[in-house]
Design a protein around this motif. Sequence first.
Motif, PDB file in Angstrom:
ATOM      1  N   PRO A 171      63.986  44.110  33.254  1.00 20.05           N
ATOM      2  CA  PRO A 171      64.445  45.146  34.184  1.00 20.05           C
ATOM      3  C   PRO A 171      65.544  46.009  33.575  1.00 20.05           C
ATOM      4  CG  PRO A 171      64.143  43.078  35.351  1.00 20.05           C
ATOM      5  CD  PRO A 171      63.970  42.767  33.887  1.00 20.05           C
ATOM      6  N   LEU A 172      65.370  47.318  33.670  1.00 18.13           N
ATOM      7  CA  LEU A 172      66.372  48.277  33.204  1.00 18.13           C
ATOM      8  C   LEU A 172      67.175  48.750  34.401  1.00 18.13           C
ATOM      9  CD1 LEU A 172      67.559  50.271  31.011  1.00 18.13           C
ATOM     10  CD2 LEU A 172      65.843  51.896  31.840  1.00 18.13           C
ATOM     11  N   VAL A 173      68.488  48.573  34.366  1.00 14.93           N
ATOM     12  CA  VAL A 173      69.359  49.047  35.437  1.00 14.93           C
ATOM     13  C   VAL A 173      70.159  50.227  34.910  1.00 14.93           C
ATOM     14  CG1 VAL A 173      71.257  48.504  37.007  1.00 14.93           C
ATOM     15  CG2 VAL A 173      69.522  46.766  36.498  1.00 14.93           C
ATOM     16  N   ASP A 208      59.844  40.355  43.557  1.00 17.54           N
ATOM     17  CA  ASP A 208      60.587  39.116  43.364  1.00 17.54           C
ATOM     18  C   ASP A 208      62.010  39.408  42.902  1.00 17.54           C
ATOM     19  OD1 ASP A 208      60.132  36.210  43.567  1.00 17.54           O
ATOM     20  OD2 ASP A 208      60.673  36.194  41.444  1.00 17.54           O
ATOM     21  N   PHE A 209      62.164  40.384  42.016  1.00 17.90           N
ATOM     22  CA  PHE A 209      63.494  40.775  41.529  1.00 17.90           C
ATOM     23  C   PHE A 209      64.367  41.235  42.689  1.00 17.90           C
ATOM     24  CE2 PHE A 209      66.474  43.998  40.056  1.00 17.90           C
ATOM     25  CZ  PHE A 209      67.077  43.393  38.975  1.00 17.90           C
ATOM     26  N   LEU A 305      71.868  48.543  45.313  1.00 13.13           N
ATOM     27  CA  LEU A 305      70.907  48.611  44.216  1.00 13.13           C
ATOM     28  C   LEU A 305      69.572  49.075  44.767  1.00 13.13           C
ATOM     29  CD1 LEU A 305      70.385  47.922  41.153  1.00 13.13           C
ATOM     30  CD2 LEU A 305      69.513  45.713  41.962  1.00 13.13           C
ATOM     31  N   LEU A 306      68.940  49.985  44.062  1.00 12.62           N
ATOM     32  CA  LEU A 306      67.606  50.471  44.404  1.00 12.62           C
ATOM     33  C   LEU A 306      66.635  49.941  43.360  1.00 12.62           C
ATOM     34  CD1 LEU A 306      65.446  52.235  45.730  1.00 12.62           C
ATOM     35  CD2 LEU A 306      66.446  54.219  44.579  1.00 12.62           C
ATOM     36  N   VAL A 307      65.576  49.270  43.817  1.00 14.46           N
ATOM     37  CA  VAL A 307      64.605  48.634  42.928  1.00 14.46           C
ATOM     38  C   VAL A 307      63.260  49.331  43.046  1.00 14.46           C
ATOM     39  CG1 VAL A 307      63.420  46.476  42.325  1.00 14.46           C
ATOM     40  CG2 VAL A 307      65.774  46.418  43.202  1.00 14.46           C
ATOM     41  N   VAL A 308      62.703  49.726  41.911  1.00 20.31           N
ATOM     42  CA  VAL A 308      61.354  50.283  41.862  1.00 20.31           C
ATOM     43  C   VAL A 308      60.588  49.592  40.750  1.00 20.31           C
ATOM     44  CG1 VAL A 308      61.973  52.553  42.815  1.00 20.31           C
ATOM     45  CG2 VAL A 308      62.094  52.178  40.350  1.00 20.31           C
ATOM     46  N   GLY A 309      59.268  49.591  40.856  1.00 18.77           N
ATOM     47  CA  GLY A 309      58.434  48.968  39.840  1.00 18.77           C
ATOM     48  C   GLY A 309      57.945  49.973  38.816  1.00 18.77           C
ATOM     49  N   ARG A 310      57.602  49.456  37.651  1.00 17.28           N
ATOM     50  CA  ARG A 310      57.005  50.277  36.600  1.00 17.28           C
ATOM     51  C   ARG A 310      55.502  50.110  36.666  1.00 17.28           C
ATOM     52  NH1 ARG A 310      59.290  48.896  30.914  1.00 17.28           N
ATOM     53  NH2 ARG A 310      57.408  47.619  30.615  1.00 17.28           N
TER      54      ARG A 310
END
Length: 349
Positions: A171-173, A208-209, A305-310
Motif C-alpha cells: 500500500p502506498l500512502v 481488508d486494509f 485516511l482515505l483508502v482506494v484499490g488499485r
Amino acid sequence: MNDLPHENDPPRANGLPPENGSSHRDGSSHRNGLPRETGDRPPVVAAVDGSGHSLRALSWALGAAEALGAPLVVAHVRSEALQLGAARIASLGTEPELPDTVLDAVRTVVEERGHAVPVRYDSLDGAVTEVLPAVARGARLLVTGSRGHGGFASLLLGSTGRSLAARSPCPLVVVPHEARTASLDSGPGAGRVLLGLHPGETPDEAVDFAFETAGLRRVPLEALTVLRLPPNPAALVAAPSPALQVPPPLPLADDTEELLAEARREQEARLRPFARRWPSVELVRTVAPGDAGGLLVDASGEAALLVVGRHHRHRIADLLVGSVAHAVLHHAACPVAVVPPAPGARGRA
C-alpha cells in the motif's frame, strides 16, 4: 534518543543495523526485498527528500509504524545531480564524502517527535520509480509526501507519482501538504477511515486494509459506494440529424431508487465477510449517486485516511491507477492509501 543508524555507522542495539547492503548507493541490494535485519516484522518505508512535505509524511509514517509495531526504514533517493557529482568524484579515484543534509533533517524530525520503534536511514541512488518500489517489497506501507523537490518534484502531478501508485508492491500512502489537512493524529478523535468501494472491482486487499486500519486506530470505517446514474433522456440535446441520434440509455433515470437499493444490497454482500472478520470495527455503509472522485474528495475532509484499490491489471502500467484514485490523490484533504491486489490476482474473491 540515539542518533539514527545509517550507512556509515556500525550496527546499534536500538536501531536497525545497515549491514547486508541495505544502503548501497545503486539500490541494487533491494531487488530481492528488504534486508534481513528488519527481522520478522515487515517495516514501514518512508520516502524523504528533505522537503517539508516529505518530512511531514515522515512524521505520519512514524505514527503508522508505532501503531503497527513495525520498524521504520527512511529511504532517501539522492537527486540526479548529486548522483552525477558523486560518480564524477569517484571516477577520479577519490571516495566522495558529500554532506547529507537530508539525514540531518530526518534526525531532527525523529528526535523532536520521539519514536517507540527502530528507525534506520538509507541513502540510495537510482531512479525513484525503480528504487522505491524495490525498497518497499515486503513492507507494510510505503509513505510519501504529496510534493517535494529533487527526486520527488511534482510527485502527484506527473509521471513519478502515477508510476509509484501503479508499481508499489505494498500500500502506498500519500500524505497531503499542510494546507490540505488539519491533523495527522491518530486515535478516536482523529476522524474515520474512508473506503472508496466498488463492489465488483475493489480488490479484497483494499477492503481488508481499511478494516485493519480502522481497527488499529479504533475509529469507525465508512464504506462509500457511488452510483453513477444515467442521464435523464429529457435532458439530452437532440442530434442534428436522425442518423446521429442516440437511443435513451437504459435503465432510465426514473429507476434511481431501484438502482440505489440494488447497489446497497451489493455493497452489503461485499462487506459481510470482512465485517465478520473485524467485529470490533464500527461500519458505516453509504451509497450515493454522483461522481465517485468528487464525493470521496468531499468526504475526505473529515477522514483520517482515505483508502482506494488499485486495478488488478492493465496492459499500460500507469492506467492501473484509475480515474477515481487519480482524483483523490490530487485533491483529498487527508492521507490517501492506494492498495494493490495480491500478486497474480485476477479479480476479487
